[in-house]
Design a protein around this motif. Structure first.
Motif, PDB file in Angstrom:
ATOM      1  N   THR A 190      -8.263   4.879  12.790  1.00 37.85           N
ATOM      2  CA  THR A 190      -7.722   6.926  13.192  1.00 37.85           C
ATOM      3  C   THR A 190      -7.268   6.930  15.582  1.00 37.85           C
ATOM      4  O   THR A 190      -8.216   6.709  15.655  1.00 37.85           O
ATOM      5  CB  THR A 190      -9.755   7.519  13.178  1.00 37.85           C
ATOM      6  N   PRO A 224      -8.245  -0.028   7.746  1.00 40.36           N
ATOM      7  CA  PRO A 224      -8.153   1.045   7.588  1.00 40.36           C
ATOM      8  C   PRO A 224      -8.954   1.871   7.784  1.00 40.36           C
ATOM      9  O   PRO A 224      -8.657   2.933   7.492  1.00 40.36           O
ATOM     10  CB  PRO A 224      -8.921   0.325   5.714  1.00 40.36           C
ATOM     11  N   SER A 225     -10.299   1.424   8.522  1.00 40.52           N
ATOM     12  CA  SER A 225     -11.313   2.704   9.448  1.00 40.52           C
ATOM     13  C   SER A 225     -10.287   3.253  10.764  1.00 40.52           C
ATOM     14  O   SER A 225     -11.521   4.257  10.630  1.00 40.52           O
ATOM     15  CB  SER A 225     -12.384   2.209   9.332  1.00 40.52           C
ATOM     16  N   SER A 240       0.710   5.173   0.625  1.00 41.17           N
ATOM     17  CA  SER A 240       0.154   5.944   1.676  1.00 41.17           C
ATOM     18  C   SER A 240       1.049   7.762   1.095  1.00 41.17           C
ATOM     19  O   SER A 240       1.921   7.811   1.624  1.00 41.17           O
ATOM     20  CB  SER A 240       0.108   5.675   3.015  1.00 41.17           C
ATOM     21  N   LYS A 258      -2.520  -1.899  11.383  1.00 41.30           N
ATOM     22  CA  LYS A 258      -3.219  -0.679  11.035  1.00 41.30           C
ATOM     23  C   LYS A 258      -4.984  -1.152  10.224  1.00 41.30           C
ATOM     24  O   LYS A 258      -4.805  -0.918   9.525  1.00 41.30           O
ATOM     25  CB  LYS A 258      -3.018   0.903  11.361  1.00 41.30           C
ATOM     26  N   GLN A 302       2.232  -0.984  11.174  1.00 41.74           N
ATOM     27  CA  GLN A 302       3.101   1.011  11.512  1.00 41.74           C
ATOM     28  C   GLN A 302       3.915   0.639  12.888  1.00 41.74           C
ATOM     29  O   GLN A 302       3.312  -0.347  13.296  1.00 41.74           O
ATOM     30  CB  GLN A 302       1.779   1.452  12.580  1.00 41.74           C
ATOM     31  N   GLU A 346       1.728   7.679  11.354  1.00 40.07           N
ATOM     32  CA  GLU A 346       1.511   6.700  10.525  1.00 40.07           C
ATOM     33  C   GLU A 346       0.529   6.714   9.732  1.00 40.07           C
ATOM     34  O   GLU A 346       0.166   7.563   8.514  1.00 40.07           O
ATOM     35  CB  GLU A 346       0.502   6.434  10.887  1.00 40.07           C
ATOM     36  N   THR A 347       0.492   5.169   8.477  1.00 40.20           N
ATOM     37  CA  THR A 347       0.031   5.064   7.234  1.00 40.20           C
ATOM     38  C   THR A 347      -1.151   4.875   7.458  1.00 40.20           C
ATOM     39  O   THR A 347      -1.917   4.708   8.320  1.00 40.20           O
ATOM     40  CB  THR A 347       0.928   4.386   6.423  1.00 40.20           C
ATOM     41  N   ALA A 348      -2.222   5.293   6.455  1.00 36.05           N
ATOM     42  CA  ALA A 348      -4.015   5.154   6.434  1.00 36.05           C
ATOM     43  C   ALA A 348      -4.197   3.340   6.842  1.00 36.05           C
ATOM     44  O   ALA A 348      -4.854   2.914   7.951  1.00 36.05           O
ATOM     45  CB  ALA A 348      -4.454   5.279   4.898  1.00 36.05           C
ATOM     46  N   SER A 349      -2.935   2.143   6.455  1.00 35.68           N
ATOM     47  CA  SER A 349      -3.810   1.146   7.372  1.00 35.68           C
ATOM     48  C   SER A 349      -2.082   0.624   7.117  1.00 35.68           C
ATOM     49  O   SER A 349      -1.627   1.035   6.296  1.00 35.68           O
ATOM     50  CB  SER A 349      -4.563   0.840   6.389  1.00 35.68           C
ATOM     51  N   GLN A 409       1.405  -1.071  -0.703  1.00 37.72           N
ATOM     52  CA  GLN A 409       0.419   0.149  -0.041  1.00 37.72           C
ATOM     53  C   GLN A 409       0.999   1.192  -0.027  1.00 37.72           C
ATOM     54  O   GLN A 409       1.665   1.615   0.723  1.00 37.72           O
ATOM     55  CB  GLN A 409      -0.717  -0.158   0.878  1.00 37.72           C
TER      56      GLN A 409
END
Length: 463
Positions: A351, A348-349, A185, A346, A381, A375-378, A183
């Motif tokens: 935060t 995806p949803s 990001s 992490k 980490q 952090e990246t979106a998902s 992925q």
């Protein structure tokens, strides 16, 4: 998926002993896939005939194959290491666009289609490894015309890249790449000027990140990138023999003695050479012809960094119960060593802020705490501890990370031990623990793997 009222006891678990708070000496050793050498970490000022005694690595495309070479900076000896590594083949009309080493000593390279082939059937950018060429996932989140134009394994375990949005030409954006999922990001905190070329990421041991900037008027500058503060700082214009350097560098690399090196074509005839780069003045000093396309240093100094989870993927990638938790896992090591970072997958949803912790199993005391940043979106980490935590062999610890609403899980994955190198999970029937955020978790449900992990380095002598 996580019943709030379920509880489990911890009978039968090894009692945690007092951790000895003393430092140990570690034998410093550079490890590559083919060579190992003792490193001299004394700082030196670069002169024409004086360079740090260190190996620098390079890759070159030749007849559709990727060659791996090393250059010993003290003696000038060049070795071809390709025969000691799995063969990597390039596809037709594919070029090398990035090269870096990770904390465990693994070499990662990036490829991209040539500009002329992008409109055809060429594959998009991809990541490859000399250790396991088929193990890296396809990149996710790139548009058709986007290409990876630089690659950097950062000091805190991330994979940073400069991405071209237009077939290798401006505009460019900074992005993190998840090496486990592919992925991409993008980093929104720092915008790169749209009409200028940026490439050649490199990081000093103290964490400062540098790159080169080719402006429209043709000047080549060394720049410093600070995406945390959103700052792009132009430093100095590059020069050689009292003349501005007008041909962009092919690659940058920084040694452990804080010496910056650049790879460039001095004669404009397609043959690269290695140069020392004075970061304060921009002056380039010729070291030696080095016919490679990209360079990097291998900064692995101790035993390889180990993690428990590598290729595992959660069965529930975006689960939620609508409440926050502290999620974790019990683990042990077969050797004394240091925990250097905490990791978690992490959703995806998910935060908000996340804090990783290492706990005492016996009394719930906290041994280490770190707040995740950038952090990246998902996906995975990883956050480096401010101070590595010494742990003892055959002693059970608990690693946790809080989640605010969404998490990942695989049921029954911790029923049996997961063993990776010196690390292992604890198969006591009650692993995969959860509790209220910020508190020591004692509950367990179906031996769920919540993908909380750690980075560990074994000691070469006992703690």
């Amino acid at each position: 998926m996580i019943p709030i009222d379920s509880t489990q006891d911890n009978d039968g678990i090894f009692l945690m002993t007092q951790i000895m708070k003393r430092r140990w000496f570690i034998q410093l050793m550079f490890v590559s896939t083919a060579t190992a050498m003792l490193a001299n970490l004394a700082k030196k000022t670069l002169a024409q005939n004086e360079v740090p005694p260190q190996l620098i690595y390079g890759i070159r495309a030749a007849s559709g194959k990727v060659l791996l070479l090393s250059l010993e900076l003290t003696t000038g000896q060049i070795q071809d290491l390709s025969g000691d590594n799995p063969e990597i083949s390039l596809e037709p009309n594919e070029r090398l666009s990035g090269f870096t080493s990770l904390q465990d000593g693994t070499f990662i390279l990036a490829t991209a289609p040539t500009v002329a082939s992008i409109v055809g059937s060429a594959s998009p950018s991809r990541l490859l490894s000399f250790s396991s060429p088929q193990a890296l996932p396809a990149l996710q989140g790139l548009e058709r015309n986007s290409t990876v134009e630089s690659l950097l394994g950062t000091n805190d375990g991330k994979l940073l890249s400069i991405i071209s949005l237009n077939q290798g030409t401006p505009p460019f954006r900074l992005a993190f790449i998840d090496q486990y999922t592919g992925q991409v990001s993008f980093i929104d905190e720092l915008s790169l000027p749209p009409n200028q070329r940026f490439s050649n990421l490199s990081q000093y041991p103290d964490g400062l990140i540098y790159a080169t900037n080719l402006a429209r008027e043709g000047s080549i500058k060394l720049v410093k990138l600070d995406w945390q503060q959103g700052n792009l700082i132009s430093l100095v214009q590059l020069s050689y023999d009292n003349k501005p350097w007008s041909n962009d560098l092919a690659s940058l690399g920084c040694s452990l003695s804080n010496q910056l090196y650049g790879l460039g074509d001095l004669t404009y005839q397609g043959t690269n050479s290695l140069f020392g780069v004075d970061a304060s003045t921009g002056v380039l000093s010729l070291v030696k012809p080095f016919e490679v396309d990209k360079i990097t240093f291998n900064h692995q100094l101790t035993q390889p960094t180990q993690t428990i989870f590598t290729t595992q993927v959660p069965s529930f990638p975006d689960a939620t119960d609508g409440v926050p938790y502290e999620l974790g896992m019990k683990f042990q090591s077969a050797k004394d060593g240091q925990i250097t970072a905490i990791r978690y997958w992490k959703a995806p949803s998910e935060t908000g802020t996340h804090v990783g912790k290492i706990w005492s199993l016996t009394d719930g005391a906290t041994w280490a705490t770190v707040t995740f940043c950038n952090e990246t979106a998902s996906g995975w980490q990883q956050q480096t501890l401010n101070t590595p935590l010494n742990i003892q062999a055959h002693t059970t610890y608990v690693v946790t990370v809080n989640i605010n609403s969404y998490y990942v899980a695989t049921q029954n994955e911790l029923t049996s031990q997961v063993i990776k190198g010196d690390l292992s999970t604890v198969a006591d029937g009650n692993n995969g623990v959860y509790g209220s955020p910020g508190t020591f978790p004692t509950n367990s449900y179906l031996n769920c793997n919540y993908f909380c992990d750690l980075a560990f380095t074994a000691a070469t002598v006992s703690v």
